[in-house]
Design an enzyme around this catalytic site. Structure first.
Site, PDB file in Angstrom:
ATOM      1  N   GLY A   1       0.829  -1.200   0.000  1.00 20.72           N
ATOM      2  CA  GLY A   1       0.000   0.000   0.000  1.00 20.72           C
ATOM      3  C   GLY A   1       0.856   1.239   0.000  1.00 20.72           C
ATOM      4  O   GLY A   1       1.997   1.232   0.488  1.00 20.72           O
TER       5      GLY A   1
ATOM      6  N   ASP B   1     -10.434  10.380  11.159  1.00 24.87           N
ATOM      7  CA  ASP B   1     -10.370   9.992   9.747  1.00 24.87           C
ATOM      8  C   ASP B   1     -11.021   8.620   9.546  1.00 24.87           C
ATOM      9  O   ASP B   1     -10.463   7.743   8.884  1.00 24.87           O
ATOM     10  CB  ASP B   1      -8.928   9.976   9.251  1.00 24.87           C
ATOM     11  CG  ASP B   1      -8.832  10.003   7.724  1.00 24.87           C
ATOM     12  OD1 ASP B   1      -9.806  10.439   7.078  1.00 24.87           O
ATOM     13  OD2 ASP B   1      -7.781   9.603   7.180  1.00 24.87           O
TER      14      ASP B   1
ATOM     15  N   ASP C   1     -26.745  -2.012  48.376  1.00 24.95           N
ATOM     16  CA  ASP C   1     -27.869  -1.091  48.570  1.00 24.95           C
ATOM     17  C   ASP C   1     -28.411  -0.555  47.252  1.00 24.95           C
ATOM     18  O   ASP C   1     -29.322   0.286  47.239  1.00 24.95           O
ATOM     19  CB  ASP C   1     -27.459   0.071  49.482  1.00 24.95           C
ATOM     20  CG  ASP C   1     -26.284   0.872  48.909  1.00 24.95           C
ATOM     21  OD1 ASP C   1     -25.731   0.458  47.859  1.00 24.95           O
ATOM     22  OD2 ASP C   1     -25.920   1.898  49.525  1.00 24.95           O
TER      23      ASP C   1
ATOM     24  N   SER D   1     -48.186  33.151  34.750  1.00 23.31           N
ATOM     25  CA  SER D   1     -48.687  34.264  35.568  1.00 23.31           C
ATOM     26  C   SER D   1     -48.521  33.999  37.054  1.00 23.31           C
ATOM     27  O   SER D   1     -48.468  34.937  37.863  1.00 23.31           O
ATOM     28  CB  SER D   1     -50.175  34.522  35.251  1.00 23.31           C
ATOM     29  OG  SER D   1     -50.939  33.343  35.490  1.00 23.31           O
ATOM     30  N   ASP D   2     -48.426  32.721  37.451  1.00 24.25           N
ATOM     31  CA  ASP D   2     -48.270  32.407  38.872  1.00 24.25           C
ATOM     32  C   ASP D   2     -46.817  32.404  39.329  1.00 24.25           C
ATOM     33  O   ASP D   2     -46.507  32.042  40.464  1.00 24.25           O
ATOM     34  CB  ASP D   2     -48.917  31.057  39.192  1.00 24.25           C
ATOM     35  CG  ASP D   2     -48.273  29.907  38.409  1.00 24.25           C
ATOM     36  OD1 ASP D   2     -47.318  30.156  37.634  1.00 24.25           O
ATOM     37  OD2 ASP D   2     -48.738  28.751  38.565  1.00 24.25           O
TER      38      ASP D   2
END
Length: 602
Positions: free
Chosen positions: A158, A279, A471, A576-577
C-alpha cells in the site's frame, strides 16, 4: 489499494478506478467510475484550543437549523441529489489545502478563517540563499535504530501520501513467526515541526491504545537516517471499501449490522480513552483475513489526537466525504467520529454517499446544509429502525447525536451477543448534575421519569457497569473503579481521570438508579427523538407536581448564570403564577446561550 496505512492521493493511474456504487431510480445497481481514492484526506494547519478561548472562532454561524455558511445562497433542495456518473473523473485532491475551499465558502467579501500557524505547504518557502527550514528540524525520534538487523522487508502492499506499507518478517525474537506490516514514513517529507509531531503522536497513540479486539496491534517503532518504521500486525483481508464494492455496493441490513457493531465497539473504546480518530472511512478498516466472517481492525491514526474531557479541537482534518459539520466550523470533539460512522452506515445500506459533489467546496457545502436522501431506492425497503439509526448519527447538531456506546443499544443493533462498553459521556453528565442547583436537579429528575424503556435500557446498562453495591447505589468510588478497569496509557495522556476530581461532591453522597438516570440523561439527545414533545410534556407534568415552584426572574437568571440583559427573555418563560411554563421548562433544561439571546434581540 491493499493494506495501506497512509493517506491516499490520486495519481494518473488511479483516476478512473471505482470507489462507489450508486443505485438508479429504477433500482438497478451500477458500478461507477469515480475516484479509486474517493475519500480525499484534507488537513488544515493544526491548532488546538478550548472552545471558550479559541483565537480562531468558527467562520460560520452554527446552531440548530442554521448550518449554512455566510455568503452561501440557500440550496434549492435540502436533500443531497443522487449522482449517476457518466464517465470517470478525478476526485477532489486530498493534497489540495483546505483553505482554498473554505475561502470559496466564505466568498462575497467574507474573509477566510485565520490560521494559527504557518501552513505546511508554505513552511518550506525561505528567503533566497537561506538554508531550507526543514534542515534545521530535529528528526530524531528516539526509536530503535536497528530496524535492518531485526526485520526483513517484503513487497509493498500500500502507498499513501506520507509513506508506504510493506510486508515484513522478524529475523529473530518473539515476532519471528508473526506476519507483520511495516508503515514506512519518509523523513524527507517531514518538512515542518507539525509533521514531525504528527508522526510522534501516531506512534504514541498506537502504543497507548493496546488490547482492543478491533484495533490494529502495534509492535514497535524504529528509525534510521531516512525513515521512521512503524511495525504492526498484518491484516490480509483487504479494506472495507473493497468488500463494499465486491458486494455490488450494498450490504443487507444483517451484514451491515455486523460491520457497524465492530466499528462502534472500537470507536467507543478510543473515545473512553480520550482519543478522537478524525479519519474514519471504509479505507481505514481492514479485515484480518479473506474469510467472510473475518474481524475488522481500525488502522491509520495519523490524523488522530488526544483530547481532554472538556476540550474542543479547531484544526480541520479528515476526509472530505466523511467530515462533520462542526469540523468545518472549527470546534469539535469526539462527536465528529460519530458523524463519520453515520456516513459509513449510510453507504453500507444504500451504496451511495449521503453528501456528494465534484469538488471539495461542493462536498463541504452539502455537508453543511443538505440533508441525506432517504426517499430513493433502496431506502423505502429498509427498516424504520435502520433509518432512525442513521439519522441519529447524521444529526448536524453534534449534541443530539448518539455516542458510540449509546448506538450499540439502539433498537436496530440491540442484541445480547455484543457487550455494551462504558461511556465517557456518563462522567461528563454526572459531573454537571452534581454541580447543579437543587432546582436544576429537580427539573432533570422530572425528565428522567418520562423516559420510555428504550431510553432506559442504555442507562441501565451503564449503571450496571458501575457495579452498584448491595444497597443498589453508586458512589464516587464506583466511578473511580470503572475508569481504572477500562484505562490504558492513552487515558493518562488525555487526562480523562481529571474528571473524577471535578466529581468530588459525589464523595459525600450516593446515587440510586432513579437519580442516576436524572444525572446521566442529555436533553439534547432526547430532543432528537420523534416522541420528544410527548416526553417533554410528560416530564413537565412531573415537574409541576414535584419541583416547579415560584421563582423570580432574578433567581432564574442566577440559576442560568446570565445577567440583567437576559431578563426580558426569561419573563417569557414564566407563567402568571411565577412558575416556569412548559416552554420555560424545556428552555431551562438547555440553559441560555449568547446566540439565542442575540437572535431574540434581532
Amino acid at each position: 489499494m491493499g493494506q495501506c496505512y497512509g493517506k491516499t492521493i490520486p495519481t494518473s493511474e488511479n483516476h478512473g478506478c471505482t470507489t462507489t456504487i450508486t443505485v438508479t431510480d429504477g433500482g438497478d445497481r451500477h458500478s461507477q467510475t469515480p475516484p479509486r481514492n474517493g475519500t480525499p484526506s484534507v488537513k488544515n494547519t493544526p491548532s488546538r484550543s478550548s472552545a471558550a478561548s479559541s483565537p480562531w472562532p468558527s467562520p460560520y454561524p452554527f446552531g440548530v437549523g442554521d448550518a449554512t455558511p455566510a455568503g452561501v445562497s440557500p440550496s434549492p433542495s435540502r436533500s443531497t441529489p443522487r449522482r449517476f456518473f457518466k464517465r470517470p473523473f478525478p476526485p477532489p485532491s486530498p493534497a489540495k489545502h483546505i483553505r482554498s475551499s473554505l475561502r470559496k465558502l466564505g466568498a462575497h467579501g467574507k474573509k477566510p478563517p485565520r490560521e494559527g500557524t504557518i501552513p505546511e505547504e508554505a513552511a518550506t518557502t525561505v528567503a533566497e540563499g537561506a538554508e531550507p527550514i526543514h534542515n534545521a528540524l530535529d528528526k530524531n525520534f528516539g526509536y530503535n535504530k536497528n530496524f535492518g538487523a531485526k526485520f526483513e522487508l517484503g513487497k509493498e502492499v500500500g502507498r499513501g501520501h506520507f509513506g508506504h506499507t510493506c510486508y515484513a518478517k522478524a529475523r529473530r525474537g518473539e515476532l519471528k513467526d508473526i506476519p507483520l506490516a511495516v508503515k514506512i514514513i519518509s523523513k524527507a517529507k517531514m518538512t515542518t515541526a507539525i509533521s514531525i509531531e504528527d508522526v510522534r503522536r501516531e506512534v504514541k497513540i498506537l502504543k497507548a491504545l493496546s488490547g482492543h479486539k478491533h484495533l490494529v496491534r502495534y509492535y514497535d517503532a524504529c528509525e534510521d537516517a531516512n525513515n521512521v518504521y512503524i511495525i504492526m500486525e498484518l491484516c490480509e483481508g483487504g479494506e472495507l471499501l473493497d468488500r463494499i464494492l465486491s458486494k455490488g455496493g450494498r450490504y443487507t441490513e444483517e451484514e451491515a449490522k455486523l460491520i457497524v457493531v465492530q466499528i462502534l465497539s472500537v470507536v467507543s473504546f478510543c473515545h473512553l480513552q480520550g482519543v478522537v480518530h478524525r479519519d474514519l472511512k471504509p479505507e481505514n478498516f481492514l479485515f484480518t483475513s479473506r474469510n467472510e466472517d473475518a474481524d475488522m481492525k481500525l488502522i491509520d491514526f495519523g490524523l488522530s489526537d488526544f483530547i481532554k474531557p472538556d476540550e474542543r479541537l479547531n484544526d480541520i482534518v479528515g476526509s472530505a466525504y466523511y467530515v462533520a459539520p462542526e469540523v468545518l466550523h472549527r470546534s469539535y470533539s469526539v462527536e465528529a467520529d460519530i458523524w463519520s460512522i453515520g456516513v459509513i452506515t449510510y453507504i453500507l445500506l444504500c451504496g451511495s454517499r449521503p453528501f456528494w459533489a465534484r469538488t471539495e467546496s461542493g462536498i463541504f457545502r452539502s455537508v453543511l446544509r443538505a440533508d441525506p436522501n432517504f426517499e430513493d431506492m433502496p431506502w423505502p425497503s429498509i427498516s424504520p429502525h435502520a433509518k432512525d439509526f442513521v439519522k441519529r448519527l447524521l444529526n448536524k447538531d453534534y449534541r443530539k447525536r448518539m455516542t458510540a456506546a449509546q448506538a450499540l443499544t439502539h433498537p436496530w443493533l440491540r442484541s445480547e451477543s455484543h457487550p455494551i462498553p462504558f461511556d465517557i459521556l456518563i462522567y461528563k453528565l454526572v459531573n454537571s448534575y452534581v454541580h447543579a442547583t437543587p432546582f436544576k436537579r429537580a427539573a432533570l429528575k422530572a425528565l428522567s421519569k418520562a423516559l420510555t424503556e428504550d431510553e432506559l435500557l442504555y442507562l441501565r446498562a451503564q449503571f450496571m457497569l458501575l457495579e452498584p453495591g448491595d444497597d443498589g447505589r453508586v458512589s464516587l468510588d464506583n466511578f473511580r473503579k470503572a475508569l481504572a478497569y477500562n484505562a490504558t496509557d492513552a487515558m493518562q495522556v488525555s487526562r480523562v481521570p481529571d474528571i473524577l476530581h471535578m466529581m468530588s461532591p459525589l464523595a459525600y453522597r450516593k446515587l440510586d438508579f432513579d437519580e442516576f438516570c436524572a444525572a446521566a440523561i442529555s436533553t439534547y439527545q432526547l430532543e432528537a427523538l420523534e416522541n420528544w414533545e410527548q416526553i417533554a410534556f410528560t416530564a413537565f407534568e412531573h415537574f409541576e407536581q414535584e419541583g416547579n415552584r415560584v421563582i423570580s426572574v432574578e433567581e432564574l437568571a442566577r440559576e442560568l448564570n446570565v445577567g440583567q440583559t437576559a431578563h426580558y427573555m426569561l419573563r417569557d418563560w414564566m407563567k402568571s403564577d411565577g412558575k416556569l411554563s412548559l416552554l420555560g421548562y424545556t428552555k431551562f433544561l438547555h440553559g441560555l446561550t449568547l446566540r439565542s439571546s442575540n437572535t431574540r434581540q434581532r
